[in-house]
Design a protein around this motif. Sequence first.
Motif, PDB file in Angstrom:
ATOM      1  N   ALA A 112     -12.307  -3.999   8.959  1.00  0.00           N
ATOM      2  CA  ALA A 112     -13.618  -3.931   8.431  1.00  0.00           C
ATOM      3  C   ALA A 112     -13.474  -2.444   7.760  1.00  0.00           C
ATOM      4  N   LEU A 113     -13.866  -2.145   6.596  1.00  0.00           N
ATOM      5  CA  LEU A 113     -13.654  -0.970   5.932  1.00  0.00           C
ATOM      6  C   LEU A 113     -15.149  -0.091   5.541  1.00  0.00           C
ATOM      7  N   ASP A 114     -15.176   0.972   6.151  1.00  0.00           N
ATOM      8  CA  ASP A 114     -16.585   1.598   5.667  1.00  0.00           C
ATOM      9  C   ASP A 114     -16.451   2.010   4.336  1.00  0.00           C
ATOM     10  N   ALA A 115     -17.359   2.638   3.863  1.00  0.00           N
ATOM     11  CA  ALA A 115     -17.658   2.807   2.401  1.00  0.00           C
ATOM     12  C   ALA A 115     -16.324   3.736   1.823  1.00  0.00           C
ATOM     13  N   ASP A 116     -16.149   4.607   2.566  1.00  0.00           N
ATOM     14  CA  ASP A 116     -14.886   5.667   2.035  1.00  0.00           C
ATOM     15  C   ASP A 116     -13.721   4.967   2.164  1.00  0.00           C
ATOM     16  N   GLU A 117     -13.357   4.082   3.119  1.00  0.00           N
ATOM     17  CA  GLU A 117     -12.147   3.378   2.983  1.00  0.00           C
ATOM     18  C   GLU A 117     -12.179   2.507   2.226  1.00  0.00           C
ATOM     19  N   ALA A 118     -13.426   1.629   2.058  1.00  0.00           N
ATOM     20  CA  ALA A 118     -13.385   0.593   0.835  1.00  0.00           C
ATOM     21  C   ALA A 118     -13.000   1.045  -0.564  1.00  0.00           C
ATOM     22  N   LEU A 119     -13.616   2.364  -0.715  1.00  0.00           N
ATOM     23  CA  LEU A 119     -13.314   2.896  -2.022  1.00  0.00           C
ATOM     24  C   LEU A 119     -12.080   3.271  -2.317  1.00  0.00           C
ATOM     25  N   ALA A 120     -11.151   3.789  -1.269  1.00  0.00           N
ATOM     26  CA  ALA A 120      -9.852   4.161  -1.316  1.00  0.00           C
ATOM     27  C   ALA A 120      -9.054   2.851  -1.666  1.00  0.00           C
ATOM     28  N   TRP A 121      -9.409   1.530  -1.080  1.00  0.00           N
ATOM     29  CA  TRP A 121      -8.673   0.451  -1.036  1.00  0.00           C
ATOM     30  C   TRP A 121      -9.083  -0.352  -2.660  1.00  0.00           C
ATOM     31  N   ARG A 122     -10.145   0.300  -3.183  1.00  0.00           N
ATOM     32  CA  ARG A 122     -10.673  -0.356  -4.522  1.00  0.00           C
ATOM     33  C   ARG A 122      -9.775   0.659  -5.573  1.00  0.00           C
ATOM     34  N   THR A 123      -9.351   1.660  -5.294  1.00  0.00           N
ATOM     35  CA  THR A 123      -8.836   2.679  -6.244  1.00  0.00           C
ATOM     36  C   THR A 123      -7.152   3.126  -6.054  1.00  0.00           C
ATOM     37  N   HIS A 124      -7.139   4.202  -5.411  1.00  0.00           N
ATOM     38  CA  HIS A 124      -5.637   4.536  -5.334  1.00  0.00           C
ATOM     39  C   HIS A 124      -4.878   4.047  -4.536  1.00  0.00           C
ATOM     40  N   LYS A 125      -5.352   3.265  -3.283  1.00  0.00           N
ATOM     41  CA  LYS A 125      -4.522   2.367  -2.173  1.00  0.00           C
ATOM     42  C   LYS A 125      -4.565   1.030  -3.120  1.00  0.00           C
ATOM     43  N   ALA A 126      -4.975   0.604  -3.793  1.00  0.00           N
ATOM     44  CA  ALA A 126      -5.137  -0.766  -4.383  1.00  0.00           C
ATOM     45  C   ALA A 126      -3.603  -1.182  -4.676  1.00  0.00           C
ATOM     46  N   ASP A 127      -3.440  -2.534  -4.488  1.00  0.00           N
ATOM     47  CA  ASP A 127      -2.086  -3.151  -4.947  1.00  0.00           C
ATOM     48  C   ASP A 127      -2.507  -4.208  -6.080  1.00  0.00           C
ATOM     49  N   ALA A 128      -1.839  -4.231  -7.068  1.00  0.00           N
ATOM     50  CA  ALA A 128      -2.213  -5.028  -8.283  1.00  0.00           C
ATOM     51  C   ALA A 128      -1.813  -6.382  -7.829  1.00  0.00           C
ATOM     52  N   ARG A 129      -1.218  -6.781  -6.773  1.00  0.00           N
ATOM     53  CA  ARG A 129      -1.109  -8.107  -6.501  1.00  0.00           C
ATOM     54  C   ARG A 129      -2.078  -8.783  -5.548  1.00  0.00           C
ATOM     55  N   ALA A 130      -3.123  -7.802  -4.941  1.00  0.00           N
ATOM     56  CA  ALA A 130      -3.676  -8.297  -4.004  1.00  0.00           C
ATOM     57  C   ALA A 130      -5.027  -9.307  -4.778  1.00  0.00           C
ATOM     58  N   PHE A 131      -5.439  -9.975  -3.997  1.00  0.00           N
ATOM     59  CA  PHE A 131      -6.605 -10.792  -4.442  1.00  0.00           C
ATOM     60  C   PHE A 131      -8.000  -9.857  -4.209  1.00  0.00           C
ATOM     61  N   MET A 132      -8.765  -9.600  -5.058  1.00  0.00           N
ATOM     62  CA  MET A 132      -9.941  -8.734  -4.912  1.00  0.00           C
ATOM     63  C   MET A 132     -11.116  -9.550  -5.002  1.00  0.00           C
TER      64      MET A 132
END
Length: 147
Positions: A84-104
């Motif tokens: 589970a990702l809180d709001a700050d972690e979710a923002l990070a995984w949507r932006t600078h931590k995101a992997d282009a190969r991920a399913f979103m």
Amino acid sequence: MQSYEERLTAPRSWWVIAALTGVACALMLLPVGTLPMLAGLIGGAALAAVAVSTYGSARIRVVGGALIAGDAKIPAAALGEARALDADEALAWRTHKADARAFMLLRSYIRTAVRVEITDPGDPTPYAYLSTRDPERLVAALTAARA
């Protein structure tokens, strides 16, 4: 087995914007006449409402030993750890931590999310990012499906 179902509906403010789109269409057609103005009001609002409804119709389900998120169906055997990702972690995984190969399955108006590892060696997708309003319940359902 614990099941889970959620529809990622659009916020109420988007419906107001859809109605205002109809008003804008009506105002553009006002110089042409009353009948075209009414057609613009109804047509513009209807088209905008269809767009909002379509965007807000994405579903996340955990049923029958599989995760169904939007158009993707991932068997529980191919799922790793769910977090589970809180709001700050979710923002990070949507932006600078995101992997282009991920399913979103991403909805920007939902602040929390779940990140699920994909462990299938034949699948190049490293993880699935799922926007959800109830991340703890989704993680519990995914953990139960994997067990």
